[in-house]
Write a protein that holds these residues in place. Structure first.
Motif, PDB file in Angstrom:
ATOM      1  N   LEU A 198       0.163  -1.418  -0.152  1.00 35.44           N
ATOM      2  CA  LEU A 198       0.187   0.107  -0.005  1.00 35.44           C
ATOM      3  C   LEU A 198       0.621   1.157  -0.025  1.00 35.44           C
ATOM      4  N   GLN A 199       1.914   1.532   0.135  1.00 34.80           N
ATOM      5  CA  GLN A 199       2.842   2.421   0.078  1.00 34.80           C
ATOM      6  C   GLN A 199       4.098   1.756  -0.163  1.00 34.80           C
ATOM      7  N   ARG A 200       4.374   2.170  -1.580  1.00 35.21           N
ATOM      8  CA  ARG A 200       5.961   1.676  -2.468  1.00 35.21           C
ATOM      9  C   ARG A 200       6.409   2.869  -2.632  1.00 35.21           C
ATOM     10  N   GLN A 201       5.908   4.190  -2.243  1.00 35.41           N
ATOM     11  CA  GLN A 201       6.439   5.766  -2.599  1.00 35.41           C
ATOM     12  C   GLN A 201       8.598   5.071  -2.612  1.00 35.41           C
ATOM     13  N   ILE A 202       9.138   4.326  -1.974  1.00 33.92           N
ATOM     14  CA  ILE A 202      10.100   4.834  -2.180  1.00 33.92           C
ATOM     15  C   ILE A 202      10.976   4.044  -3.233  1.00 33.92           C
ATOM     16  N   GLU A 203      10.439   3.699  -4.402  1.00 38.33           N
ATOM     17  CA  GLU A 203      10.194   2.957  -5.093  1.00 38.33           C
ATOM     18  C   GLU A 203      11.080   3.598  -6.429  1.00 38.33           C
ATOM     19  N   ALA A 204      10.579   4.931  -6.521  1.00 35.99           N
ATOM     20  CA  ALA A 204      10.663   6.115  -7.304  1.00 35.99           C
ATOM     21  C   ALA A 204      12.112   6.396  -7.386  1.00 35.99           C
ATOM     22  N   THR A 205      12.841   6.703  -6.043  1.00 33.53           N
ATOM     23  CA  THR A 205      14.097   7.417  -5.566  1.00 33.53           C
ATOM     24  C   THR A 205      15.264   6.502  -4.498  1.00 33.53           C
ATOM     25  N   ILE A 206      14.298   6.194  -3.406  1.00 28.17           N
ATOM     26  CA  ILE A 206      15.336   5.555  -2.939  1.00 28.17           C
ATOM     27  C   ILE A 206      15.952   4.642  -2.848  1.00 28.17           C
ATOM     28  N   ILE A 207      14.905   3.356  -3.392  1.00 30.48           N
ATOM     29  CA  ILE A 207      15.631   2.208  -3.926  1.00 30.48           C
ATOM     30  C   ILE A 207      16.800   2.215  -4.569  1.00 30.48           C
ATOM     31  N   PRO A 208      16.370   2.748  -5.497  1.00 30.80           N
ATOM     32  CA  PRO A 208      17.687   3.531  -7.243  1.00 30.80           C
ATOM     33  C   PRO A 208      18.517   4.343  -6.354  1.00 30.80           C
ATOM     34  N   ALA A 209      18.343   5.050  -5.604  1.00 32.69           N
ATOM     35  CA  ALA A 209      19.784   5.458  -5.107  1.00 32.69           C
ATOM     36  C   ALA A 209      20.751   4.591  -3.498  1.00 32.69           C
ATOM     37  N   ALA A 210      20.016   4.160  -3.600  1.00 30.17           N
ATOM     38  CA  ALA A 210      20.698   2.503  -2.563  1.00 30.17           C
ATOM     39  C   ALA A 210      21.092   1.242  -2.980  1.00 30.17           C
ATOM     40  N   LEU A 211      19.913   1.478  -4.196  1.00 28.81           N
ATOM     41  CA  LEU A 211      21.218   0.422  -5.105  1.00 28.81           C
ATOM     42  C   LEU A 211      22.719   1.444  -5.338  1.00 28.81           C
ATOM     43  N   GLU A 212      22.089   2.390  -6.294  1.00 34.17           N
ATOM     44  CA  GLU A 212      23.634   2.514  -6.626  1.00 34.17           C
ATOM     45  C   GLU A 212      24.940   2.740  -5.668  1.00 34.17           C
ATOM     46  N   ASN A 213      24.675   2.461  -4.978  1.00 41.67           N
ATOM     47  CA  ASN A 213      25.501   3.138  -3.684  1.00 41.67           C
ATOM     48  C   ASN A 213      25.807   1.896  -2.923  1.00 41.67           C
ATOM     49  N   ASN A 214      24.873   1.138  -2.919  1.00 44.04           N
ATOM     50  CA  ASN A 214      24.969  -0.476  -1.946  1.00 44.04           C
ATOM     51  C   ASN A 214      24.474  -0.412  -0.552  1.00 44.04           C
ATOM     52  N   ILE A 215      23.895   0.241  -0.266  1.00 46.22           N
ATOM     53  CA  ILE A 215      23.188   1.074   1.059  1.00 46.22           C
ATOM     54  C   ILE A 215      21.536   0.003   0.863  1.00 46.22           C
ATOM     55  N   GLY A 216      21.757  -1.223   1.751  1.00 45.86           N
ATOM     56  CA  GLY A 216      20.096  -1.977   2.685  1.00 45.86           C
ATOM     57  C   GLY A 216      19.234  -1.081   2.835  1.00 45.86           C
ATOM     58  N   ILE A 217      18.541  -0.965   2.343  1.00 42.61           N
ATOM     59  CA  ILE A 217      17.063  -0.913   2.430  1.00 42.61           C
ATOM     60  C   ILE A 217      16.590  -2.303   3.393  1.00 42.61           C
ATOM     61  N   ILE A 218      15.315  -1.739   4.512  1.00 42.45           N
ATOM     62  CA  ILE A 218      15.179  -2.547   5.283  1.00 42.45           C
ATOM     63  C   ILE A 218      13.798  -1.991   5.953  1.00 42.45           C
ATOM     64  N   ALA A 219      12.781  -2.623   5.283  1.00 44.51           N
ATOM     65  CA  ALA A 219      11.319  -2.286   5.393  1.00 44.51           C
ATOM     66  C   ALA A 219      10.799  -2.900   6.635  1.00 44.51           C
ATOM     67  N   TYR A 220       9.617  -2.057   7.208  1.00 46.36           N
ATOM     68  CA  TYR A 220       9.216  -1.872   7.627  1.00 46.36           C
ATOM     69  C   TYR A 220       8.139  -1.620   7.789  1.00 46.36           C
ATOM     70  N   SER A 221       6.694  -2.102   8.341  1.00 44.23           N
ATOM     71  CA  SER A 221       5.391  -2.271   8.526  1.00 44.23           C
ATOM     72  C   SER A 221       4.584  -3.080   6.641  1.00 44.23           C
ATOM     73  N   PRO A 222       5.770  -3.991   6.249  1.00 42.76           N
ATOM     74  CA  PRO A 222       4.797  -4.336   5.108  1.00 42.76           C
ATOM     75  C   PRO A 222       3.537  -4.347   5.279  1.00 42.76           C
ATOM     76  N   LEU A 223       2.906  -5.599   6.290  1.00 43.19           N
ATOM     77  CA  LEU A 223       1.545  -5.358   6.716  1.00 43.19           C
ATOM     78  C   LEU A 223       0.581  -4.729   7.391  1.00 43.19           C
ATOM     79  N   GLU A 224       1.153  -3.272   6.997  1.00 44.85           N
ATOM     80  CA  GLU A 224       0.771  -2.208   7.559  1.00 44.85           C
ATOM     81  C   GLU A 224      -0.172  -2.351   8.863  1.00 44.85           C
ATOM     82  N   ARG A 225       1.125  -3.039   9.270  1.00 46.92           N
ATOM     83  CA  ARG A 225       0.691  -3.027  11.180  1.00 46.92           C
ATOM     84  C   ARG A 225      -1.157  -3.681  10.950  1.00 46.92           C
TER      85      ARG A 225
END
Length: 328
Positions: A198-225
């Protein structure tokens, strides 16, 4: 269980990580300590090696519960992730960014985002004491503090790395610009951010930047609480003091109910729960390193851990994504 390398570090974390916000009780209508302890132990028994917590979760209680649960275990086989920067004890003298007032055990506390060098070191020492350990595997800034320069916060984290008190440093709830700025001052391990169907906003900019710089992404609230578990559409209710009474109001509940009804046949056919289906989908998304899943009892903890073993075909993933596109 599947284990994944976190960014540029040597940390190998369980793809499903135990999230301990709920067991702290604050904002969740309280907690049952015995059930929480059983949940932590059950998660570890089923392959979860990584536990994510924070001082704010229960105002220290969550960290203490984790310490008690793992006291007799081999510490070297468990990764403890905790945070700093949400101050409620008044030690910041009202500096920092005011967040909100929170009620805990019938007392009200004013909470501030505060990440000065002195406060980072202070909170790290307090967490080490509550966790009854001499090192933290990943120490994360909980929220951005506009009153403290990013490089000052990172300087404190580097000092803790150099002292051997933490193995790696991360941030949480940073946007891509803040994340990249922090990465200039330190070998940034990760950014913990909200991410779900339900919340995928990080796909636009945060994930690409993280992948380019080898920064891990820890996803929280995957079940929306818990919303994406479907149980609240089948009669489950919340305590009056549970923050989710207001949190769920931001979503199109009717649309989500219909979406879950569309994908539930996949879960039924596989003999799994909707929660397990949703968690597995989340672990498969590009750029996601690990997924936090909270559990307040051992049954939930076991179910979350076993979601990694679920197999989804390309056709099943396509069906889920098509229904998600309609929901959006």
């Amino acid at each position: 269980m599947e284990y994944r390398k976190l960014g540029n570090t040597d940390l190998m974390l369980s793809a499903i990580t135990y999230g301990s916000f709920a067991i702290g009780g604050t904002m969740w209508g309280g907690t049952e300590k015995k059930e929480a302890r059983e949940a932590i132990i059950a998660a570890i028994d089923y392959g979860v090696t990584t536990l994510d917590t924070a001082p704010f979760y229960g105002l220290g209680l969550s960290e203490e519960l984790i310490a008690g649960a793992i006291q007799q275990m081999d510490r070297s086989k468990i990764q403890i992730l905790t945070k700093f920067g949400m101050v409620w004890d008044g030690s910041n003298n009202s500096k920092g960014d005011y967040m909100f007032d929170v009620e805990h055990q019938r007392k009200n506390y004013s909470v501030y985002k505060y990440a000065s060098k002195a406060n980072v070191i202070k909170e790290a020492e307090e967490s080490l004491k509550r966790l009854k350990t001499d090192y933290i595997d990943l120490l994360q800034l909980h929220w951005a503090d506009s009153t403290t320069p990013i490089d000052e916060t990172m300087e404190a984290l580097q000092l803790l790395i150099d002292q051997g008190k933490i193995r790696a440093a991360g941030v949480s709830n940073y946007n891509e610009l803040q994340m990249l700025e922090a990465n200039k001052s330190i070998n940034l391990a990760s950014n913990q951010v909200p991410y779900s169907m339900l919340q995928r906003q990080i796909e636009a900019t945060i994930i690409p930047a993280a992948l380019e710089n080898n920064i891990g992404i820890i996803a929280y609230s995957p079940l929306e609480r818990g919303l994406l578990s479907g149980k609240f559409f089948k009669g489950d209710s919340l305590k009056y003091s549970d923050h989710r009474n207001g949190y769920f109001a931001q979503f199109d509940l009717s649309g989500i109910k219909q979406f879950l009804e569309k994908i539930e046949p996949i879960a039924i056919e596989k003999g799994i729960s909707l929660s397990q289906l949703v968690l597995k989908w989340t672990t498969l998304q590009p750029g996601i390193t690990i997924v936090l899943a909270g559990a307040r009892n051992k049954e939930q903890a076991i179910s979350n851990a076993q979601s990694v073993d679920v197999t989804l075909t390309k056709a099943e993933l396509n069906l889920i994504n098509e229904e998600l596109a309609r929901l959006a």
